[in-house]
Design a protein around this motif. Structure first.
Motif, mmCIF file in Angstrom:
data_model
loop_
_atom_site.group_PDB
_atom_site.id
_atom_site.type_symbol
_atom_site.label_atom_id
_atom_site.label_comp_id
_atom_site.label_asym_id
_atom_site.label_seq_id
_atom_site.Cartn_x
_atom_site.Cartn_y
_atom_site.Cartn_z
ATOM 1 N N LYS A 164 0.834 -1.373 0.034
ATOM 2 C CA LYS A 164 -0.010 0.003 0.043
ATOM 3 C C LYS A 164 0.948 1.205 -0.019
ATOM 4 C CE LYS A 164 -3.885 -1.952 2.361
ATOM 5 N NZ LYS A 164 -4.845 -2.150 3.399
ATOM 6 N N GLY A 165 2.142 1.100 0.296
ATOM 7 C CA GLY A 165 2.927 2.237 0.075
ATOM 8 C C GLY A 165 3.295 2.977 -1.111
ATOM 9 N N LYS A 166 4.018 4.013 -1.071
ATOM 10 C CA LYS A 166 4.314 4.689 -2.259
ATOM 11 C C LYS A 166 5.447 4.161 -2.746
ATOM 12 C CE LYS A 166 4.598 8.797 -3.352
ATOM 13 N NZ LYS A 166 3.867 8.629 -4.496
ATOM 14 N N GLY A 167 5.848 4.289 -4.038
ATOM 15 C CA GLY A 167 7.307 3.924 -4.617
ATOM 16 C C GLY A 167 7.047 2.829 -5.604
ATOM 17 N N LYS A 168 5.984 1.855 -5.716
ATOM 18 C CA LYS A 168 5.988 0.826 -6.521
ATOM 19 C C LYS A 168 6.250 1.238 -8.036
ATOM 20 C CE LYS A 168 1.669 -0.062 -5.276
ATOM 21 N NZ LYS A 168 1.512 0.898 -4.099
ATOM 22 N N THR A 169 5.779 2.093 -8.392
ATOM 23 C CA THR A 169 5.994 2.532 -9.937
ATOM 24 C C THR A 169 7.033 3.289 -10.031
ATOM 25 O OG1 THR A 169 3.574 2.453 -10.443
ATOM 26 C CG2 THR A 169 4.968 4.132 -11.658
ATOM 27 N N GLN A 219 1.271 15.801 -6.197
ATOM 28 C CA GLN A 219 2.275 16.968 -7.062
ATOM 29 C C GLN A 219 3.203 16.415 -7.861
ATOM 30 O OE1 GLN A 219 3.936 20.101 -3.445
ATOM 31 N NE2 GLN A 219 3.593 17.826 -2.385
ATOM 32 N N PRO A 220 3.758 17.290 -9.051
ATOM 33 C CA PRO A 220 4.500 16.679 -10.018
ATOM 34 C C PRO A 220 5.886 16.500 -9.250
ATOM 35 C CG PRO A 220 4.063 19.290 -10.074
ATOM 36 C CD PRO A 220 3.046 18.814 -9.124
ATOM 37 N N GLY A 221 6.486 15.457 -9.902
ATOM 38 C CA GLY A 221 7.728 15.228 -9.385
ATOM 39 C C GLY A 221 7.716 14.158 -8.426
ATOM 40 N N ILE A 222 6.485 14.038 -7.854
ATOM 41 C CA ILE A 222 6.301 13.109 -6.592
ATOM 42 C C ILE A 222 5.248 12.063 -7.074
ATOM 43 C CG2 ILE A 222 5.593 12.763 -4.013
ATOM 44 C CD1 ILE A 222 8.090 14.663 -4.475
ATOM 45 N N GLU A 223 4.108 12.367 -7.503
ATOM 46 C CA GLU A 223 3.194 11.370 -7.633
ATOM 47 C C GLU A 223 2.986 11.178 -9.110
ATOM 48 O OE1 GLU A 223 2.312 13.605 -5.378
ATOM 49 O OE2 GLU A 223 2.255 12.103 -3.824
ATOM 50 N N ALA A 282 13.244 4.072 -6.213
ATOM 51 C CA ALA A 282 12.024 4.717 -6.317
ATOM 52 C C ALA A 282 12.394 6.357 -6.025
ATOM 53 C CB ALA A 282 11.147 4.359 -4.951
ATOM 54 N N ALA A 283 13.674 6.900 -5.569
ATOM 55 C CA ALA A 283 13.761 8.001 -5.534
ATOM 56 C C ALA A 283 14.356 8.668 -6.879
ATOM 57 C CB ALA A 283 14.978 8.063 -4.730
ATOM 58 N N LEU A 284 15.202 7.441 -7.828
ATOM 59 C CA LEU A 284 15.630 7.938 -9.350
ATOM 60 C C LEU A 284 14.088 8.060 -10.031
ATOM 61 C CD1 LEU A 284 18.502 5.481 -9.506
ATOM 62 C CD2 LEU A 284 18.770 7.975 -9.197
ATOM 63 N N GLY A 285 13.092 7.230 -9.781
ATOM 64 C CA GLY A 285 11.980 7.403 -10.444
ATOM 65 C C GLY A 285 11.241 8.924 -9.981
#
Lengths: 200, 200
Positions: free
Chosen positions: A39-44, A195-199, B46-49
């Motif tokens: 459920k966390g961020k960072g998968k894509t 936000q752009p760059g994040i999501e 994920a940071a690089l993404g």
């Protein structure tokens, strides 16, 4: 306790020896079936990071996004600068709750899946990213058996990455590398918007 | 049970209404302090993404890698194509167990940290990635108090991403967005070596 430099160096030497011993057994190169779920961020984002690395090494990569498309994404603009090594298909027309049309969602999922199949079958591609395929499986937009048959029969030297929360058990079973992204803290909870760059 | 298309569409309409209600309260834009930690893969990827997304939107990004440098990374080759929007510094000279010189490691960490501080202070940068900073903190190569003072006083509109396992509690407390990458399955365990496009 402050470690002296000498003690630290000794410790690091032991660590290096142990590390080298472990790495000596890791000689196999193989294409991986990779899953990013949870459920966390960072998968894509983590998948896009791998794509960035791969194209940097000159490997040809295919990307199919199953449920994106509403936003103009930053990653697409970067990847568009490398047309020789990346084919990028944003197939999904927004999230399903934006379309409210199950028959259309299934048709879009099918179309996207045909692209993934083509890229997996084509030896030119060294890496294929099926972004948010798990979501499509979760809604039964594609038959799990059919998807698993293709993924488990992928060419041995090809990396295939599947992302999305709620990865099916069969996929986790079959995968070589599975990471679960766990949400520890999320700013949406305190009123911060995408936000752009994040999501995206 | 097979859901009829009509029932599915009704369900999705409800979901959309709930989603819109939640999103209406999310109006705040702010620079985030982001942490990727945990033992799983994908923290740096994920940071690089996110970096890829940000430069795609034309945002200027600064990247400082604290413990990389031994491998020629794929991401660096891609980012080198965007010199106007990204400054990329691979400062770390391999992992600490390769150098076995604590005094030198501390000097390298200090030098890398000065770069991060400069990028955080410079309004030109919209996003700063301090890659593997947690590892450096774990070995006490930099004073935690000093690092936290800089991170918590960052400009309000700037995104700062910190990666690495064992994030200190103070950093998790201060962060807006924290994701823990959990290893479910890892191919190193079955003898597969680090491969381009995946690990570097």
């Amino acid at each position: 306790m402050t470690m002296t430099d000498e003690r630290h160096n000794e410790k690091m030497q032991k660590k290096q020896a142990a590390h080298e011993k472990i790495m000596a057994n890791k000689t196999q190169e193989k294409g991986l079936l990779i899953v990013h779920t949870g459920k966390g961020k960072g998968k894509t984002s983590a998948a896009l990071g791998m794509v960035t690395r791969a194209i940097g090494h000159g490997m040809k990569v295919g990307v199919v996004q199953f449920v994106k498309g509403a936003w103009e994404t930053g990653e697409k603009k970067v990847f568009d600068a490398f047309p020789d090594v990346i084919e990028f298909k944003a197939m999904g027309e927004g999230f399903t709750w934006d379309t409210q049309d199950r028959a259309r969602d299934i048709a879009v999922a099918r179309e996207a899946w045909e692209e993934v199949k083509r890229m997996i079958a084509d030896p030119a591609y060294r890496m294929v990213l099926a972004d948010e395929l798990n979501i499509v499986l979760r809604y039964d937009y594609l038959p799990l058996d059919e998807v698993m048959a293709v993924l488990t029969a992928k060419p041995a030297d090809k990396h295939v990455i599947v992302t999305g929360r709620n990865a099916p058990e069969a996929l986790i079973e079959a995968a070589d590398l599975v990471t679960e992204m766990t949400m520890v803290k999320h700013p949406f909870r305190s009123g911060v918007k995408a936000q752009p760059g994040i999501e995206y």
